[in-house]
Design a protein around this motif. Sequence first.
Motif, short mmCIF file in Angstrom:
data_model
loop_
_atom_site.label_atom_id
_atom_site.label_comp_id
_atom_site.label_asym_id
_atom_site.label_seq_id
_atom_site.Cartn_x
_atom_site.Cartn_y
_atom_site.Cartn_z
N GLY A 148 47.05 8.40 39.54
CA GLY A 148 46.77 9.70 38.96
C GLY A 148 45.34 10.18 39.14
N THR A 149 44.62 9.54 40.05
CA THR A 149 43.22 9.92 40.27
C THR A 149 43.04 10.85 41.46
N LEU A 150 44.10 11.08 42.22
CA LEU A 150 44.01 11.97 43.38
C LEU A 150 44.11 13.43 42.95
N SER A 151 43.57 14.30 43.77
CA SER A 151 43.75 15.74 43.56
C SER A 151 45.22 16.09 43.77
N GLU A 152 45.59 17.32 43.41
CA GLU A 152 46.97 17.75 43.65
C GLU A 152 47.33 17.65 45.12
N MET A 153 46.40 18.07 46.00
CA MET A 153 46.66 17.99 47.43
C MET A 153 46.68 16.54 47.90
N GLY A 154 45.86 15.69 47.29
CA GLY A 154 45.88 14.27 47.63
C GLY A 154 47.20 13.62 47.27
N ALA A 155 47.73 13.98 46.09
CA ALA A 155 49.02 13.44 45.67
C ALA A 155 50.14 13.96 46.57
N TYR A 156 50.03 15.24 46.96
CA TYR A 156 51.01 15.81 47.88
C TYR A 156 50.97 15.08 49.22
N ALA A 157 49.77 14.83 49.73
CA ALA A 157 49.62 14.12 51.00
C ALA A 157 50.26 12.74 50.93
N ALA A 158 50.09 12.07 49.81
CA ALA A 158 50.69 10.74 49.64
C ALA A 158 52.21 10.84 49.65
N SER A 159 52.75 11.85 48.96
CA SER A 159 54.21 12.00 48.91
C SER A 159 54.78 12.27 50.29
N LYS A 160 54.11 13.12 51.08
CA LYS A 160 54.58 13.41 52.44
C LYS A 160 54.44 12.18 53.34
N THR A 161 53.36 11.43 53.16
CA THR A 161 53.13 10.25 53.98
C THR A 161 54.24 9.22 53.78
N TYR A 162 54.58 8.93 52.55
CA TYR A 162 55.57 7.89 52.29
C TYR A 162 57.00 8.39 52.52
#
Length: 354
Positions: A148-162
């Motif tokens: 929960g420490t990533l920005s909204e875009m960082g969390a989005y990037a992680a979701s797309k990556t996985y």
Amino acid sequence: MSSSSRVLVSGASGYLGTQIVNELLASGYSVRALVRGSKVAPFKKAYADAGDRVEVFEINDISQDTFTTAFDGIGSLIHSASPLPGKGTPEELLQAAIEGTLNIIRQAEKAGIKKVVFTSSFATVRNAKNSFTAEDWNPVTKEEALAGTLSEMGAYAASKTYAERAVWDWAEAHPHVDVTVLNPSFFYGALAPQLQALIPSDKANDYSLFSTTISIYQLLFPEGKFTSWGMFIDIKDLAKLHVLSLTGKPATEVGRKRLIIANPNTIDWNEAMNILRDERPELVGRLIKGEASPTQPSTFSLDFERLEEVLGFKKTDFSSFQKTLLETVDSLLEVESRWKANGSDILAPASWGY
């Protein structure tokens, strides 16, 4: 009509999805669109002129729903649906992206579908080296995403990556299904007329369907914020690439089809402002204040020859930025004018954070 000419499209009511549907229709295909309940009626109305070439299949939760009958008479799947940044907790975003993707492609394979096109993102490739090849990956870990420490875009990037990693794991286990993954940069361009029809005139400042055009809309407010991201692709070019993927060379011939995509030209946002001042002088008084910093990264590591080899799309086929910019602005102003006609004040949208 043969099944090969009918395509199932997820995310069909979104910014990209509506353009994909339109490009499919223009290319002679028919479409079965997966659409959430609240958008079913307006989506049908928006595509009424297409007649029986556009069917709607109502869904509730793409990660859990059963699509058995949705694949009847279908030849291919284009999966463009994805949770948007800020929609839910990091855990919910990650799970929805992964499970939603796996659920639909598993059911597609069971239904006999042999061709799948998956919309991934530049976000899955982005890394500290600013290298954008088919071998590059975003180094974000699931632990970082869930903390929960990533920005909204960082969390989005992680979701797309996985979600994309899950697709490739699945593809390796199902080599009889031809999979193409498109990894576009930010996409801009006109909102499809059908998408404009889905944006309520009485809900001003609801930017949920504006998608990445928010970065362009920011330019129309004195207090707006420039994005630092300079790589882009025109929305219609991207829609065309999805459709070309249905007939592109198979993986058995050209290898794994992970295509990293952006226009050959990187945006200079200060030049973008000059274009608006010259081509839309009536907007000068409302344009963003200040100067933009140089954008990063450039497109130097993109493999345009690979794109042409697999899909037949040449480096010279990309739209110019001026065309993309002006069509985006004109389209957004059409939506804005409908809001204003209802007596609403227009507020600057929040930035994407890139």
